[in-house]
Design a protein around this motif. Sequence first.
Motif, PDB file in Angstrom:
ATOM      1  N   VAL A   1      -9.109   5.129   3.394  1.00 59.36           N
ATOM      2  CA  VAL A   1      -8.505   5.872   4.538  1.00 59.36           C
ATOM      3  C   VAL A   1      -8.888   7.323   4.101  1.00 59.36           C
ATOM      4  O   VAL A   1      -8.578   8.195   4.793  1.00 59.36           O
ATOM      5  CB  VAL A   1      -6.754   5.722   4.017  1.00 59.36           C
ATOM      6  CG1 VAL A   1      -6.525   6.362   2.615  1.00 59.36           C
ATOM      7  CG2 VAL A   1      -5.740   6.376   4.780  1.00 59.36           C
TER       8      VAL A   1
ATOM      9  N   GLY B   1      -3.815  -3.046   1.691  1.00 60.90           N
ATOM     10  CA  GLY B   1      -4.179  -2.314   0.598  1.00 60.90           C
ATOM     11  C   GLY B   1      -5.123  -1.179   0.537  1.00 60.90           C
ATOM     12  O   GLY B   1      -5.838  -1.262   1.376  1.00 60.90           O
ATOM     13  N   GLU B   2      -5.145  -0.191  -0.223  1.00 59.15           N
ATOM     14  CA  GLU B   2      -6.224   0.727   0.028  1.00 59.15           C
ATOM     15  C   GLU B   2      -7.359   0.449  -1.135  1.00 59.15           C
ATOM     16  O   GLU B   2      -6.780   0.925  -2.438  1.00 59.15           O
ATOM     17  CB  GLU B   2      -5.564   2.209  -0.211  1.00 59.15           C
ATOM     18  CG  GLU B   2      -6.466   3.407  -0.439  1.00 59.15           C
ATOM     19  CD  GLU B   2      -7.665   3.296   0.416  1.00 59.15           C
ATOM     20  OE1 GLU B   2      -7.536   3.234   1.705  1.00 59.15           O
ATOM     21  OE2 GLU B   2      -8.960   3.329   0.066  1.00 59.15           O
TER      22      GLU B   2
ATOM     23  N   CYS C   1       0.507   4.636   6.450  1.00 57.33           N
ATOM     24  CA  CYS C   1      -0.005   5.112   7.811  1.00 57.33           C
ATOM     25  C   CYS C   1       0.998   4.354   8.689  1.00 57.33           C
ATOM     26  O   CYS C   1       1.563   3.318   8.561  1.00 57.33           O
ATOM     27  CB  CYS C   1      -1.292   4.419   7.950  1.00 57.33           C
ATOM     28  SG  CYS C   1      -2.625   5.040   6.808  1.00 57.33           S
TER      29      CYS C   1
ATOM     30  N   CYS D   1       1.050  -1.310   0.123  1.00 55.93           N
ATOM     31  CA  CYS D   1       0.154   0.021   0.072  1.00 55.93           C
ATOM     32  C   CYS D   1       0.948   1.187   0.043  1.00 55.93           C
ATOM     33  O   CYS D   1       1.914   1.217   0.780  1.00 55.93           O
ATOM     34  CB  CYS D   1      -0.879  -0.010   1.334  1.00 55.93           C
ATOM     35  SG  CYS D   1      -1.990   1.465   1.114  1.00 55.93           S
TER      36      CYS D   1
ATOM     37  N   THR E   1       1.113  -3.117   6.794  1.00 56.75           N
ATOM     38  CA  THR E   1       0.971  -3.269   5.050  1.00 56.75           C
ATOM     39  C   THR E   1       1.646  -1.950   4.619  1.00 56.75           C
ATOM     40  O   THR E   1       2.608  -1.978   3.560  1.00 56.75           O
ATOM     41  CB  THR E   1      -0.296  -3.356   4.759  1.00 56.75           C
ATOM     42  OG1 THR E   1      -0.943  -4.361   5.310  1.00 56.75           O
ATOM     43  CG2 THR E   1      -0.390  -3.498   3.256  1.00 56.75           C
ATOM     44  N   GLY E   2       1.645  -0.914   5.287  1.00 55.60           N
ATOM     45  CA  GLY E   2       2.098   0.322   4.811  1.00 55.60           C
ATOM     46  C   GLY E   2       3.604   0.553   4.838  1.00 55.60           C
ATOM     47  O   GLY E   2       4.096   0.948   3.998  1.00 55.60           O
TER      48      GLY E   2
ATOM     49  N   MET F   1      -0.101   4.395   1.042  1.00 58.09           N
ATOM     50  CA  MET F   1      -0.419   5.235   1.762  1.00 58.09           C
ATOM     51  C   MET F   1       0.332   5.583   3.258  1.00 58.09           C
ATOM     52  O   MET F   1       0.266   6.581   3.651  1.00 58.09           O
ATOM     53  CB  MET F   1      -1.997   5.157   2.197  1.00 58.09           C
ATOM     54  CG  MET F   1      -2.918   4.946   1.025  1.00 58.09           C
ATOM     55  SD  MET F   1      -2.628   5.894  -0.387  1.00 58.09           S
ATOM     56  CE  MET F   1      -3.552   7.588  -0.029  1.00 58.09           C
TER      57      MET F   1
ATOM     58  N   GLY G   1      -8.259  -5.897   4.210  1.00 59.36           N
ATOM     59  CA  GLY G   1      -6.721  -6.526   4.318  1.00 59.36           C
ATOM     60  C   GLY G   1      -5.739  -5.639   3.576  1.00 59.36           C
ATOM     61  O   GLY G   1      -5.813  -4.409   3.997  1.00 59.36           O
TER      62      GLY G   1
ATOM     63  N   PHE H   1       1.048   3.328  11.645  1.00 57.55           N
ATOM     64  CA  PHE H   1       0.796   2.248  12.738  1.00 57.55           C
ATOM     65  C   PHE H   1       0.577   0.821  11.815  1.00 57.55           C
ATOM     66  O   PHE H   1       0.165  -0.152  12.395  1.00 57.55           O
ATOM     67  CB  PHE H   1      -0.544   2.715  13.401  1.00 57.55           C
ATOM     68  CG  PHE H   1      -1.752   3.217  12.416  1.00 57.55           C
ATOM     69  CD1 PHE H   1      -2.270   2.383  11.765  1.00 57.55           C
ATOM     70  CD2 PHE H   1      -1.739   4.518  12.486  1.00 57.55           C
ATOM     71  CE1 PHE H   1      -3.303   2.944  11.018  1.00 57.55           C
ATOM     72  CE2 PHE H   1      -2.830   5.326  11.661  1.00 57.55           C
ATOM     73  CZ  PHE H   1      -3.613   4.265  10.953  1.00 57.55           C
ATOM     74  N   CYS H   2       0.720   0.881  10.548  1.00 54.76           N
ATOM     75  CA  CYS H   2       0.087  -0.435   9.970  1.00 54.76           C
ATOM     76  C   CYS H   2       1.370  -1.045   9.189  1.00 54.76           C
ATOM     77  O   CYS H   2       2.178  -0.584   8.482  1.00 54.76           O
ATOM     78  CB  CYS H   2      -0.730   0.198   8.576  1.00 54.76           C
ATOM     79  SG  CYS H   2      -1.213  -1.170   7.647  1.00 54.76           S
TER      80      CYS H   2
HETATM   81  S1  SF4 Z   1      -3.497  -0.737   4.322  1.00 54.48           S
HETATM   82 FE1  SF4 Z   1      -5.027   1.031   5.188  1.00 54.48          FE
HETATM   83  S2  SF4 Z   1      -4.119   1.292   7.188  1.00 54.48           S
HETATM   84 FE2  SF4 Z   1      -2.476   0.368   5.834  1.00 54.48          FE
HETATM   85  S3  SF4 Z   1      -1.102   1.621   5.052  1.00 54.48           S
HETATM   86 FE3  SF4 Z   1      -2.687   1.393   3.430  1.00 54.48          FE
HETATM   87  S4  SF4 Z   1      -4.336   2.785   3.720  1.00 54.48           S
HETATM   88 FE4  SF4 Z   1      -2.949   2.764   5.682  1.00 54.48          FE
END
Ligand code: SF4
Length: 385
Positions: free
Chosen positions: A214, A181-182, A140, A136, A145-146, A138, A179, A142-143
């Motif tokens: 998001v 990804g955005e 974030c 992903c 996947t990010g 984006m 799950g 705390f994530c």
């Molecule tokens: S999956 Fe959602 S929470 Fe994780 S980085 Fe991407 S947008 Fe942010």
Amino acid sequence: MSVASGRPPVRMAVRSVFDAGALRSEFESAGISTKFLPLIWRHALDNPNCDLEDVPSLPSAAYPLLRDKFRTMTSSVASAVDSADGTTTKLLVRLQNGSYIEAVIMRYDTRLGKYDGKPRPGGLRSTLCVSSQVGCKMGCKFCATGTMGFKSNLSSGEIVEQLVHALRLSNIRNIVFMGMGEPLNNYSAVVEAVKVVTGSPFQLSPKRITISTVGIIHAINKFLGDLPNVNLAVSLHAPDQETRCQIMPAARAFPISRLLDSLQVYQKTCGQKIFIEYIMLDGVNDQEQHAHQLGNVLEPLKVVVNLIPFNPVGGGTSSHYKATPSQTVLSFQKILRGVYNIRTTVRQQMGQDISGACGQLVVNLPLRRPLGLTTLLPDIEDLRI
Ligand code: SF4
Ligand SMILES: C[S@@+](CC[C@H](N)C(=O)[O-])C[C@H]1O[C@@H](n2cnc3c(N)ncnc32)[C@H](O)[C@@H]1O
């Protein structure tokens, strides 16, 4: 194999038969009626490893086209790991391009309101958490996947295939796009996948599908037209722009004031309630003043707030955060309920021990163990949805 069976060589990219747009356009170009698509999907669902030439009752021109350009499944389950309490199963899915994504099955007993560990035919209604992207962009803080960054978008077929895999293990009635990804950054594939799973033969109700974002404002503005009755969940996570930017870099591109305006327009048009996700990070966004600010900014909207206990993730900036103590979470909930009359729930934590909880999905291959054969055995009743 390729010569004997007439199949193309394995390295040639083939589409999933569940890639509805591709299948539809190939049929249309060949002058074949698209009314046969659900028949093909039904057969593929009942026989995930079947040869498409075995699908009965298709016009003869359909068979060479299916054989040359499509496969029943283009992904495979590399491993399935169950949580110790049996409520959660995490599937590691290998895509055709060699990437891996994860999907998580969460089982509840709807009659008891909670999972009781005893599967009964028809008694368990499971939720599937699907991925929409590999990684992903984006970021974030705390994530997990990010921390992967963006690798690629899933095709609509690869999204639907996660459901096909999960239906072999559980009676899936709900889908959440929570799950990897955005989902709104892979908008057209997500819309197409939702159309397939809400149509024949899957027939999931759109009301049982939730897309979590998001807050991609331009996509939210299109959401209603393309996905009527599908639930919208917005990861707000802070009541003010400054705190939001601190934990979610995407907030700079999609400021909270414009996001809340777009949610008002959305709700005025459809009247549907909106789910607001709010991760509880100790000392960051979980103080009384944040609860009051949140109550105020949400005042014009009809929402359900879902407080999400922070799930620990290793590495990157996410490891700086700590979960809010449960007493503080309850006090936060009490303010939103008592002072602002906002329906507020605390998300049940499931699958933490297998890193299958919200935000913990990051593909880390060496840690996975192989799929046990017993886990793969499909329950035929479950497939007849
Ligand atoms: S999956 Fe959602 S929470 Fe994780 S980085 Fe991407 S947008 Fe942010
Ligand atoms: C992984 S995201 C996927 C959907 C979409 N990208 C989004 O952010 O809404 C699903 C939900 O998990 C939350 N989440 C991410 N990391 C988390 C963590 N470490 N603990 C708890 N929830 C987390 C996200 O904020 C979001 O509400």
